[in-house]
Every structure is written in C-alpha cells, then in structure tokens.
Scaffold this motif. Structure first.
Motif, short mmCIF file in Angstrom:
data_model
loop_
_atom_site.label_atom_id
_atom_site.label_comp_id
_atom_site.label_asym_id
_atom_site.label_seq_id
_atom_site.Cartn_x
_atom_site.Cartn_y
_atom_site.Cartn_z
N UNK A 91 7.84 0.64 -0.02
CA UNK A 91 8.36 -0.45 -0.64
C UNK A 91 7.58 -1.24 -1.34
N UNK A 92 6.50 -2.01 -0.61
CA UNK A 92 5.61 -2.82 -0.99
C UNK A 92 6.22 -4.00 -1.68
N UNK A 93 7.14 -4.58 -1.12
CA UNK A 93 7.57 -6.00 -1.79
C UNK A 93 6.44 -7.14 -2.09
N UNK A 94 6.70 -8.07 -3.10
CA UNK A 94 5.84 -8.95 -3.17
C UNK A 94 6.29 -10.40 -2.67
N UNK A 95 5.90 -11.21 -1.81
CA UNK A 95 6.44 -12.51 -1.41
C UNK A 95 6.86 -13.49 -2.49
N UNK A 96 8.08 -14.26 -2.05
CA UNK A 96 8.59 -15.12 -3.08
C UNK A 96 8.70 -16.29 -2.00
N UNK A 97 8.63 -16.44 -1.02
CA UNK A 97 9.01 -17.42 0.02
C UNK A 97 7.84 -17.74 0.86
N UNK A 98 8.01 -18.69 1.58
CA UNK A 98 6.91 -19.24 2.46
C UNK A 98 6.46 -18.16 3.52
N UNK A 99 5.46 -18.49 4.48
CA UNK A 99 4.66 -17.96 5.32
C UNK A 99 5.57 -17.99 6.79
N UNK A 100 5.80 -16.65 7.25
CA UNK A 100 6.56 -16.61 8.69
C UNK A 100 5.31 -15.93 9.39
N UNK A 101 5.20 -16.51 10.56
CA UNK A 101 4.29 -15.76 11.59
C UNK A 101 5.07 -15.18 12.73
#
Length: 350
Positions: A91-101
C-alpha cells in the motif's frame, strides 16, 4: 509448500488458507494470501484486522491448548510480522498528519499487536514511528525530546507489566505528550488503564479515533494509587527471590517427583513460581484481586494441559499465603485464589 488460493476475495474466506500457511510455516504462501486480497480490492486495514489479527489470536489459543509448540507459535508470529510488512509495502501510504510514536512497555515482547495498530494509523495518514518491543521509559522520553510527537500509543499484553506501564505513562505526561494505551494487559474493559491515568483503546480503529481527538486524549483524570501507601507492593518485590526459593523447596518436599525434573522442567517450574509472585505484585499495584485470581485460573488450565496437576499450584499458593500472612491484601488475594483452585479439584493443604 502450501498452495495459496487466488479466488478468495474476503478475509473470512481466506481464513482457513492463511491459517494453514501459518501451520506449515509457509511465509511465501501466507504473503500471497494477503496480497491476493489486496489485489482483489480488499482494503489493507481489513486484511490486517480481519485476517492477520484474528489468525494470530488463534495461534495463541493453539499454543495455550498445547496443540502447537513454542517453536510453532514463534514461527507463525514471525510469518505474520512478515505479512504485515508486505501489506504495508504493497500500500505504502504517504503521511498527511502528525507523528505518532508506537511502542511496547518496558519488558513487553509481544510486538505484533502494536505493529498492527501502527500500520492502521499509517493507513489513516499519520506519520508513525514504531519503536518495537520492550522500550525503556528513559529511552522513550529521550526520543520524544528529539522528535515532536502528536501522541504516544503504548501496548501491554500482560497485566504483570502494569507498574512499568504507569512509569511510562507518567514519563510521557511530564513531557506533555498525550498517551493512548491498549492491549489485554490493561483489562478487557480497560479498567487498569483508567486507574493509571491513561486513555484506553480496545482496538486499532478506536486508537485511531482517539489520537485524532486530542481533547479526549488529554481529558483523562490522573492516576489514583493511594493504596500503595501500605508498602505491600514494594515489600513483595524485595522478597521475590526468597519466596520462589521457599516455594520450590516445599514443592520438592510435598511432590517428590519434582526432584527428578530435568533442567528444562526445573527452569519452567521456577518461571511459573516467579509468574505467580509477579502477578500478585501487579494485582497489589492496581489493588484488584481479579487480576491475580484470573491469572491463577489461566495458569492452572495451561499447566493441566501440560500434565502438571492443579494441586501443585495450590501448594505454592498455600506457601506464599503463609509466608505473606502479615501482608493483608496479598494474603486475601492468595486465599481467594487458593479457594478457586480447590473448587476445581486442585485442593492442597495450607
């Protein structure tokens, strides 16, 4: 080699084939089952949550029923981890939101469930950093100081890790990063998460909904652990080695067959004696007897399936109860667990 089907178009229809791949330790066929669903148009989130996750739960059940060996369980888990990686790569989505650890508690090695949560968050647009298994609190805080995070998601599969969980939750609070927690270690209804002052999510979609609502994440009352003032928890930890040694000596006296145990059997016995102490300590930490009694019930089932009679557990509970008679809460928890074992035919003298 397990042959992967090419016509299944739903996770439910692919279930038997996927589980057969895990049973045969056929990584390539298992991956083909998952990617075949993706190619047929099944959303990646559904492949992860409706195929991989329940299949892994079944793997755990088969181990608990002594149908699969530890080696089979480890092989299946490794394959599922590889399948998750294959789905993510497909799928390899690109991030559009902030970081979650996303991380496991210190001492927690069940990394697949939080990995599934991490991938669901990634699929929903978050930039996810997955720190993996057994992350010490100090290392997590150091990472948070270096990288700005919208939230931290912490996983705990075993209630015995709740004291570690509390330290990690408080560490995140001190650097003002909200926390969402999940996993069976917090109780089926999240009761121990709330006690420790953390927002709880029962599953990956719920976790995704929570991290998207920062107000809800921060609207959690602080931990309430005033019962720890009696010092039973800390004192029990100090006596852990003494308790295990005494329980082993009594087992050898009361059950002479244990004197002939192989080194492997002896190591397993010592581990079980330690688990009883550790779960008792966790129950004292959150002041919930059910945490301990439910563990003892589970332990009896596991040991019985492996040919260890329930009275052996009763003997150990009785020993711990006598040694800890000056610990009111611990003695009460042990007495209730002993009574439960006795009611199932595992009576042992006190």
């Amino acid at each position: 080699m397990t042959v992967a089907p090419t016509t299944t178009a739903t996770p439910a229809a692919a279930w038997d084939s996927y589980l057969a791949c895990l049973e045969e330790a056929d990584e390539y066929a298992a991956t083909e089952v998952a990617t075949g669903l993706l190619a047929a148009g099944v959303p990646a989130e559904r492949v992860l949550l409706d195929l991989v996750a329940p299949a892994q739960a079944e793997v755990g059940e088969r181990w608990a029923r002594n149908e699969w060996s530890v080696a089979q369980e480890h092989a299946a888990t490794h394959i599922s981890e590889r399948v998750v990686a294959a789905v993510a790569s497909y799928v390899n989505p690109r991030p559009t939101r902030g970081r979650i650890v996303v991380a496991c508690m210190d001492g927690e090695w069940h990394a697949l469930p939080p990995r599934l949560v991490a991938e669901v968050l990634r699929l929903r647009g978050w930039q996810v950093t997955f720190l993996g298994a057994s992350v010490p609190a100090a290392h997590l805080v150091s990472y948070l100081h270096r990288h700005d995070a919208h939230a931290v998601a912490l996983a705990c599969a075993l209630p015995v890790r709740l004291p570690h969980a509390h330290r990690m939750i408080e560490a995140c609070r001190r650097v003002d990063v909200p926390v969402v927690v999940g996993g069976r270690g917090f109780g089926a209804d999240g009761r121990w998460a709330r006690l420790l002052g953390a927002a709880w999510a029962p599953d990956a979609p719920s976790a995704a909904a929570l991290v998207a609502d920062e107000r809800a994440l921060r609207r959690v009352p602080p931990a309430e652990l005033s019962h720890l003032a009696d010092d039973e928890y800390a004192s029990l930890l100090k006596r852990r080695g003494e308790l295990i040694d005494g329980a082993l000596a009594e087992l050898r006296e009361r059950a002479p067959g244990t004197r002939d145990y192989t080194p492997s059997q002896l190591d397993s016995t010592i581990s079980d004696l330690g688990y009883i102490v550790d779960f008792l300590a966790a129950a004292l930490y959150v002041d919930d007897m059910s945490l301990f009694t439910e563990f003892v019930g589970w332990l009896v089932e596991i040991l019985t399936s492996r040919g260890v009679p329930a009275p052996a557990v009763a003997v150990t509970l009785g020993h711990y109860g006598r040694v800890l008679r000056d610990f009111p809460r611990a003695a009460r928890f042990l007495d209730e667990a002993h009574s439960s074992v006795a009611a199932t035919g595992g009576a042992g003298s006190r």
